[in-house]
Each structure stands twice: as structure tokens, then as C-alpha cells.
Design a protein around this motif. Structure first.
Motif, short mmCIF file in Angstrom:
data_model
loop_
_atom_site.label_atom_id
_atom_site.label_comp_id
_atom_site.label_asym_id
_atom_site.label_seq_id
_atom_site.Cartn_x
_atom_site.Cartn_y
_atom_site.Cartn_z
N ASP A 148 -21.47 -2.97 -18.64
CA ASP A 148 -20.33 -2.02 -18.50
C ASP A 148 -19.73 -1.81 -20.10
O ASP A 148 -19.17 -0.75 -20.23
N ILE A 149 -20.09 -2.89 -20.81
CA ILE A 149 -19.43 -2.43 -22.22
C ILE A 149 -20.18 -1.50 -22.90
O ILE A 149 -19.50 -0.62 -23.36
N GLU A 150 -21.49 -1.68 -22.81
CA GLU A 150 -22.22 -0.46 -23.25
C GLU A 150 -22.36 0.79 -22.72
O GLU A 150 -22.23 1.79 -23.33
N GLU A 151 -21.87 0.92 -21.53
CA GLU A 151 -21.71 2.14 -20.80
C GLU A 151 -20.14 2.89 -21.35
O GLU A 151 -20.02 3.79 -21.44
N LEU A 152 -19.26 2.00 -21.45
CA LEU A 152 -18.04 2.29 -21.89
C LEU A 152 -18.11 2.98 -23.45
O LEU A 152 -17.57 3.94 -23.83
N HIS A 153 -18.85 2.20 -24.23
CA HIS A 153 -19.11 2.78 -25.52
C HIS A 153 -20.06 4.20 -25.49
O HIS A 153 -19.50 5.03 -26.33
N ASP A 154 -20.69 4.43 -24.60
CA ASP A 154 -21.51 5.50 -24.36
C ASP A 154 -20.62 6.91 -23.97
O ASP A 154 -20.60 7.87 -24.39
N LEU A 155 -19.50 6.42 -23.05
CA LEU A 155 -18.53 7.32 -22.50
C LEU A 155 -17.53 7.83 -23.69
O LEU A 155 -17.33 8.93 -24.01
N TYR A 156 -17.10 6.62 -24.49
CA TYR A 156 -16.57 6.95 -25.80
C TYR A 156 -17.17 7.74 -26.61
O TYR A 156 -16.68 8.91 -27.22
N GLU A 157 -18.31 7.70 -27.02
CA GLU A 157 -19.13 8.53 -27.79
C GLU A 157 -19.26 10.01 -27.20
O GLU A 157 -19.16 11.04 -28.07
N ALA A 158 -19.25 10.06 -25.98
CA ALA A 158 -19.48 11.36 -25.46
C ALA A 158 -18.22 12.32 -25.59
O ALA A 158 -18.34 13.11 -25.82
N ILE A 159 -16.91 11.45 -25.44
CA ILE A 159 -15.85 12.23 -25.57
C ILE A 159 -15.54 12.44 -27.16
O ILE A 159 -15.09 13.51 -27.33
N ARG A 160 -15.85 11.63 -28.03
CA ARG A 160 -15.47 11.72 -29.53
C ARG A 160 -16.59 12.87 -29.90
O ARG A 160 -16.25 13.56 -30.88
N GLU A 161 -17.59 13.22 -29.31
CA GLU A 161 -18.56 14.24 -29.61
C GLU A 161 -18.36 15.47 -28.95
O GLU A 161 -18.90 16.53 -29.47
N ASP A 162 -17.48 15.85 -27.95
CA ASP A 162 -17.14 16.91 -27.32
C ASP A 162 -16.10 17.58 -28.08
O ASP A 162 -15.11 17.28 -28.35
N TYR A 163 -16.52 18.74 -28.70
CA TYR A 163 -15.63 19.52 -29.43
C TYR A 163 -14.42 20.12 -28.84
O TYR A 163 -13.34 20.37 -29.71
N GLU A 164 -14.44 20.10 -27.40
CA GLU A 164 -13.28 20.52 -26.85
C GLU A 164 -11.98 19.38 -26.70
O GLU A 164 -11.08 20.10 -26.42
N LEU A 165 -12.68 18.07 -27.01
CA LEU A 165 -11.72 17.09 -27.06
C LEU A 165 -11.17 16.70 -28.39
O LEU A 165 -10.84 15.69 -28.68
N VAL A 166 -11.30 17.56 -29.48
CA VAL A 166 -10.87 17.11 -30.82
C VAL A 166 -9.11 16.68 -30.71
O VAL A 166 -8.90 15.74 -31.46
#
Length: 126
Positions: A14-32
Motif C-alpha cells: 500500500d505504501i509503495e502504491e501511495l508513493h506511486d500515485l503521489y508521483e503521478a500527481i506531481r508529474e501531471d502538468y495540469e495539476l501544478v
């Protein structure tokens, strides 16, 4: 301004998956404009350990669609995950990604609205 806390359960890590979701959000230019951070959630009575959650602060309600699209794309890459969206301690909604039925951005947007209390839907798993 609205704050959401997202947690992951029913995965191998779960922790690894949460970190992966965090990275996906941080990398999405629409979510600056979204402030995202990983934080420790309060441990419920009787539970052991610490639960990490992804904290999202949206200053603009117009960002809901971009968050929904990003979370939907991330969920589509997962086999089976349970995503819990929390706004207040007394209000949370869960989405189950089972790897079979596609989850649309509208589904995530509906859950965000339910979690905010803007829409009442008894079938959403409250």
C-alpha cells in the motif's frame, strides 16, 4: 479551498502504491496548482502502526476534473486497489478498482463530490 486525503488498501504494498500515485500527481502538468504531500494519518483505536495518506489541497474547484483524470489513469494501471477519499474524519468514500470494470473520470469526480458532501448517493459505498 478543499482538502482531500487519499489512502490505498488491498494491494501488495500500500505504501509503495501511495508513493506511486503521489508521483503521478506531481508529474501531471495540469495539476501544478494542487498542493500534494505524503503525511501520516492518525492511527485508529486498536490499530497498530502508522497509515500514510496522500494529502491534496485544491484551491480551485476547477482542478477537480484534472485530479479525476489523473487518478483514473493511475487506477487503470492497477490490478486491484481500493482508494479511499477522505474530506473530514466523519466523511469518506471508497472506489474499488478491480481490474475488470473501467473507472471513468466521471466516477472519480462523483466520489470527490460525495466526499465533499455536495451530492448524496447511497450506492457509492459510504
Amino acid at each position: 479551498m478543499c482538502e482531500f486525503r487519499l489512502s490505498i488498501s488491498d494491494s501488495e504494498d500500500d505504501i509503495e502504491e501511495l508513493h506511486d500515485l503521489y508521483e503521478a500527481i506531481r508529474e501531471d502538468y495540469e495539476l501544478v496548482g494542487v498542493r500534494a504531500s505524503l503525511v501520516h494519518a492518525p492511527v485508529p483505536d486498536g490499530a497498530m502502526g502508522v497509515e500514510d495518506v496522500l494529502r491534496l489541497v485544491l484551491d480551485n474547484p476547477g482542478l477537480d476534473a484534472a485530479v479525476s483524470t489523473c487518478v483514473t489513469a493511475w487506477l487503470a494501471t492497477r490490478k486491484s486497489r481500493r482508494l479511499k477519499i477522505i474530506v473530514r474524519a466523519d466523511k469518506s468514500v471508497e472506489i474499488q478498482a478491480d481490474g475488470i470494470k473501467d473507472i471513468a473520470p466521471e466516477d472519480v469526480a462523483r466520489v470527490l463530490n460525495i466526499a465533499r458532501g455536495e451530492h448524496r448517493d447511497e450506492t457509492a459505498g459510504q
